[in-house]
Design a protein around this motif. Structure first.
Motif, short mmCIF file in Angstrom:
data_model
loop_
_atom_site.label_atom_id
_atom_site.label_comp_id
_atom_site.label_asym_id
_atom_site.label_seq_id
_atom_site.Cartn_x
_atom_site.Cartn_y
_atom_site.Cartn_z
N VAL A 49 0.83 -1.21 0.00
CA VAL A 49 0.00 0.00 0.00
C VAL A 49 0.87 1.26 0.00
O VAL A 49 0.56 2.25 -0.68
N ALA A 50 2.01 1.21 0.73
CA ALA A 50 2.89 2.38 0.74
C ALA A 50 3.47 2.64 -0.64
O ALA A 50 3.54 3.79 -1.10
N PHE A 51 3.87 1.58 -1.34
CA PHE A 51 4.39 1.77 -2.70
C PHE A 51 3.32 2.28 -3.63
O PHE A 51 3.59 3.09 -4.53
N SER A 52 2.06 1.81 -3.44
CA SER A 52 0.99 2.28 -4.32
C SER A 52 0.72 3.76 -4.07
O SER A 52 0.20 4.45 -4.95
N ARG A 53 1.05 4.27 -2.87
CA ARG A 53 0.86 5.70 -2.62
C ARG A 53 2.00 6.53 -3.20
O ARG A 53 1.77 7.59 -3.78
N PHE A 54 3.23 6.04 -3.05
CA PHE A 54 4.37 6.89 -3.35
C PHE A 54 4.98 6.63 -4.72
O PHE A 54 5.78 7.43 -5.18
N THR A 56 4.45 6.31 -8.64
CA THR A 56 3.40 6.68 -9.58
C THR A 56 3.10 5.57 -10.58
O THR A 56 2.02 5.52 -11.13
N ARG A 59 0.20 2.56 -9.09
CA ARG A 59 -0.80 3.34 -8.38
C ARG A 59 -1.91 2.49 -7.78
O ARG A 59 -2.18 2.55 -6.59
N LEU A 60 -2.56 1.69 -8.63
CA LEU A 60 -3.69 0.91 -8.11
C LEU A 60 -3.33 -0.53 -7.84
O LEU A 60 -3.98 -1.20 -7.07
N GLU A 61 -2.28 -1.00 -8.52
CA GLU A 61 -1.94 -2.41 -8.39
C GLU A 61 -1.60 -2.76 -6.95
O GLU A 61 -1.90 -3.86 -6.48
N GLN A 63 -2.82 -1.58 -4.13
CA GLN A 63 -4.02 -1.79 -3.31
C GLN A 63 -4.72 -3.08 -3.71
O GLN A 63 -5.20 -3.83 -2.85
N VAL A 64 -4.79 -3.35 -5.03
CA VAL A 64 -5.47 -4.58 -5.46
C VAL A 64 -4.72 -5.79 -4.95
O VAL A 64 -5.32 -6.75 -4.44
#
Lengths: 104, 192
Positions: A49-54, A56, A59-61, A63-64
């Motif tokens: 989740v941290a990588f999906s935030r920071f 670009t 981005r969504l992968e 969280q999925v």
């Protein structure tokens, strides 16, 4: 959340991972080992989740993938508890040191 | 000290302390309680990261489902001497050294990694975007720089929908739960 960078999240995740590995290594109760595995999976999820935030490009992968890991962890916990209950029914203990029926 | 830093410090400290509690407590019931606090703390970290859907799923599935399963297992197996199995001191030393070494290694790597700069043009991933992306629909930003999607279309159907993996995971969960119910069915005890 731009004030807190990526690194504190990664350090928190590393701490959770180390706690999980220590828990898996040190516990003799099978359910305690299962809780250690849950800690390890959560550490991986925090990373995703941290990588999906920071990042670009991620981005969504992230969280999925974190959702998939949560669901698979639920499945893993169900199967592991079924195996532990079966072992307890057969041996009347949850000490993993006693699980040496296949010892050569 | 801005508000996000203070919030992150509080949540991270609570999560780390309860993770230490999971490792250090000897009683299985107390381990389960500390694990509950750890999982709630991780979901708060998700909320801080702007991943509301993942945090809600963490609360629902982990805290509401998996932890209840674990507590059921504790209730069904933890009787008297089995509640606290003792570990030898040498095992504590070896496992602690292993954990410390892993933590040091991962921290070194994370410190070297640094923080990539978030793109200011794009929004943070949120609930609506995540839900839409399960169907393969991506909201484009006004400048059109999100995933290389043309800017003139507000909603754009991409090739990468997550609905099929989600369905596969759902069917997998169903199969696993049926298998777990089959494995854990009541049988006569062989060695009482």
């Amino acid at each position: 959340m731009s004030d807190v960078g990526l690194t504190p999240f990664l350090v928190l995740s590393a701490f959770l991972f180390a706690c999980g590995v220590t828990c898996v290594a040190v516990k003799r109760n099978a359910i305690g080992i299962l809780m250690g595995v849950e800690l390890i999976l959560n550490a991986g999820n925090v990373n995703l989740v941290a990588f999906s935030r920071f990042n670009t490009g991620f981005r969504l992968e992230g969280q999925v993938f974190a959702l998939m890991v949560v669901v698979l962890a639920a499945a893993e916990a169900a199967v592991a508890l079924a195996i532990i209950l079966n072992f307890y029914n057969n041996h009347a203990t949850v000490d993993v040191d006693e699980a040496d029926d296949l010892k050569g | 000290m801005s508000l996000p830093v203070v919030l992150f410090a509080l949540v991270a400290t609570a999560t780390a302390v309860s993770a230490v509690g999971v490792v250090a407590s000897r009683d299985v019931v107390r381990m389960a309680l500390w694990l509950l606090f750890t999982l709630v703390g991780v979901s708060l970290v998700y909320f801080l990261l702007g991943a509301e859907f993942a945090g809600a799923a963490q609360l629902l599935v982990y805290v509401g489902g998996t932890l209840v399963l674990v507590v059921f297992g504790v209730m069904l197996t933890a009787h008297g001497p089995l509640r606290a199995l003792h570990t030898r001191r040498a095992e504590w030393v070896v496992a602690g050294a292993l954990g410390l070494a892993l933590f040091a290694l991962l921290t070194m790597v994370s410190l070297q990694l640094g923080t990539p700069q978030p793109d200011p043009d794009t929004e943070r991933p949120g609930t609506g975007q995540l839900g839409l992306s399960f169907l393969g629909v991506v909201e484009t930003s006004p400048s059109g720089r999100l995933s290389g999607v043309p800017a003139d279309k507000a909603l754009y159907r991409t090739r990468s929908a997550y609905l099929l993996p989600f369905e596969i995971v759902s069917v997998h969960l169903l199969v696993v739960l049926v298998g777990a119910a089959y494995l854990a069915r009541a049988k006569r005890r062989v060695n009482p």
